[in-house]
Design a protein around this motif. Structure first.
Motif, PDB file in Angstrom:
ATOM      1  N   GLY A  26       0.807  -1.217   0.000  1.00 41.05           N
ATOM      2  CA  GLY A  26       0.000   0.000   0.000  1.00 41.05           C
ATOM      3  C   GLY A  26       0.838   1.262   0.000  1.00 41.05           C
ATOM      4  N   GLY A  27       2.002   1.214  -0.656  1.00 40.66           N
ATOM      5  CA  GLY A  27       2.841   2.393  -0.751  1.00 40.66           C
ATOM      6  C   GLY A  27       3.766   2.625   0.428  1.00 40.66           C
ATOM      7  N   ARG A 200      -7.654  -9.216  10.631  1.00 42.56           N
ATOM      8  CA  ARG A 200      -6.787  -8.482   9.700  1.00 42.56           C
ATOM      9  C   ARG A 200      -5.319  -8.543  10.103  1.00 42.56           C
ATOM     10  N   LEU A 201      -5.062  -9.019  11.313  1.00 44.68           N
ATOM     11  CA  LEU A 201      -3.693  -9.067  11.811  1.00 44.68           C
ATOM     12  C   LEU A 201      -2.997 -10.333  11.322  1.00 44.68           C
ATOM     13  N   PRO A 207       4.402 -15.643  -0.685  1.00 51.43           N
ATOM     14  CA  PRO A 207       4.217 -14.578  -1.685  1.00 51.43           C
ATOM     15  C   PRO A 207       2.756 -14.220  -1.925  1.00 51.43           C
ATOM     16  N   GLU A 208       1.873 -15.203  -1.939  1.00 47.33           N
ATOM     17  CA  GLU A 208       0.462 -14.924  -2.218  1.00 47.33           C
ATOM     18  C   GLU A 208      -0.214 -14.140  -1.092  1.00 47.33           C
ATOM     19  N   ASP A 209       0.403 -14.112   0.096  1.00 47.42           N
ATOM     20  CA  ASP A 209      -0.184 -13.353   1.202  1.00 47.42           C
ATOM     21  C   ASP A 209      -0.201 -11.850   0.918  1.00 47.42           C
ATOM     22  N   GLU A 214      -2.901  -6.594   0.176  1.00 49.84           N
ATOM     23  CA  GLU A 214      -3.222  -5.417  -0.626  1.00 49.84           C
ATOM     24  C   GLU A 214      -4.738  -5.243  -0.747  1.00 49.84           C
ATOM     25  N   ALA A 215      -5.450  -6.369  -0.877  1.00 50.75           N
ATOM     26  CA  ALA A 215      -6.904  -6.302  -1.024  1.00 50.75           C
ATOM     27  C   ALA A 215      -7.583  -5.827   0.261  1.00 50.75           C
TER      28      ALA A 215
END
Length: 379
Positions: A26-27, A200-201, A207-209, A214-215
């Motif tokens: 997220g930047g 959410r924690l 890699p797929e995490d 991001e979603a």
């Protein structure tokens, strides 16, 4: 709500394919998410434990934040935690939270629950119930089921009184590898309280995490618009939307005068509230004389990515009597899709005339307008 905190960020991220604490999410670097959360919640000191030699990476990731310091970690997670504990300067009875950098979505509510539990307990951690059915695997085949009653998913931050966890680690057997810090506390005879965790924690492990993470980030949808116009002058070709078209005139401007790309650059900058093309590339600066306008567009897209944003779609309208745009429209769309890393169906290029009215109708110049839809991280 004063407390001390440690973020363990010394891992190599072997399963994730890279050191995930430095990776962008997220930047922002993954590490920065939890550092900001802990500092905002009132951490009086924050020890960020990194691999020896990675101090500069931490300084870059946490640039602009105050109240943290880097600590060189050890060969194991337990050694890294101990290094962080040794570096804290708080009094012995201070509350300390130990958090994994790989869990970026730490929030104030979870921090508050763990700290509150430490008012009456020696240690505490956030947990979630196990919702999925559990099975053992035997040589790649499904084995017996495992009763999930009483099973919990442990999260971080895990909280302790500083001297309590220091003594627990001092008593931990050399060479043994605890799964987490509350295991060390329990081995020392301490009682550990459980508080509600947060779905959410999640821990970024594979890699797929990162795609899932991001979603989960809240995003704003914004729309920006841009407009540009240039007069016609002597020449043999014109640049429009990144494509050179043979023509008996050219557009006059400080750069290559690609009105389509200029309008689109302004649309993206406008959606971000990031000024306009003249702020970033002043026409008075000689270095931009004759410059290819795709440099301006790429700059805007890079600034968007640096803020954790992404481009959703663009729509450009060229306003002119000549040249005819339709024969070149597909090439323009393909060029824009390539420059913007967008699928072709997210790129629109259209053309219209003003029915011989105005400066475009009289053949004095060409105009372009553009819309850009972006998504930015934020609530």
């Amino acid at each position: 709500m004063s407390f001390s905190a440690i973020i363990v960020a010394a891992g190599t991220g072997a399963r994730a394919g890279e050191a995930k604490q430095w990776r962008g999410l997220g930047g922002r670097p993954v590490l920065r998410w939890s550092a900001e959360a802990l500092l905002s919640a009132g951490a009086s000191e924050l020890a960020v434990v990194v691999a020896p030699g990675a101090e500069a990476l931490a300084a870059d990731a946490l640039s602009g934040l105050e109240g943290w310091f880097a600590v060189a970690g050890g060969a194991t997670r337990a050694a890294s935690v101990q290094a962080g504990l040794d570096a804290l300067t708080a009094p012995a009875d201070a509350r300390v939270l130990i958090h994994d950098a790989a869990r970026p979505f730490l929030d104030a509510a979870t921090i508050g629950r763990v700290l509150a539990a430490l008012e009456q307990h020696e240690a505490a951690l956030p947990v979630l119930p196990v919702a999925d059915s559990l099975r053992r695997g035997v040589d790649g085949s499904l084995g017996e089921s495992v009763d999930r009653d009483g099973l919990w998913r442990a999260q971080t931050p895990q909280g302790f009184r500083l001297e309590t966890i220091r003594r627990a680690y001092a008593a931990w057997p050399d060479g043994a590898s605890p799964t987490d810090d509350v295991e060390v506390a329990r081995a020392a005879g301490r009682t550990v309280a459980m508080v509600a965790g947060d779905t959410r924690l999640m821990k970024l492990t594979y890699p797929e995490d990162f795609a899932m993470a991001e979603a989960l980030i809240p995003r704003q949808t914004r729309v920006g618009q841009g407009f540009d116009a240039h007069r016609w002058g002597p020449g043999t070709s014109v640049w429009l939307c990144g494509v050179e078209i043979a023509h008996d005139q050219t557009l006059i401007g400080h750069s290559d005068a690609d009105a389509g790309l200029h309008a689109l650059t302004d649309a993206i900058l406008g959606a971000m509230g990031d000024g306009d093309i003249g702020d970033h590339f002043p026409p008075t600066d000689p270095q931009w004389k004759g410059a290819a306008s795709d440099r301006f567009l790429t700059h805007a897209v890079e600034r968007l990515a640096a803020r954790g944003g992404r481009l959703v779609n663009v729509d450009v309208t060229l306003i002119c009597e000549r040249p005819k745009v339709k024969p070149h429209r597909q090439a323009m769309r393909e060029r824009l899709a390539d420059l913007l890393s967008l699928p072709l169906d997210a790129v629109s290029v259209k053309a219209t005339t003003t029915e011989a009215m105005g400066f475009t109708g009289r053949g004095e110049g060409l105009a372009a307008q553009a819309l850009a839809t972006i998504e930015l991280t934020g609530s």
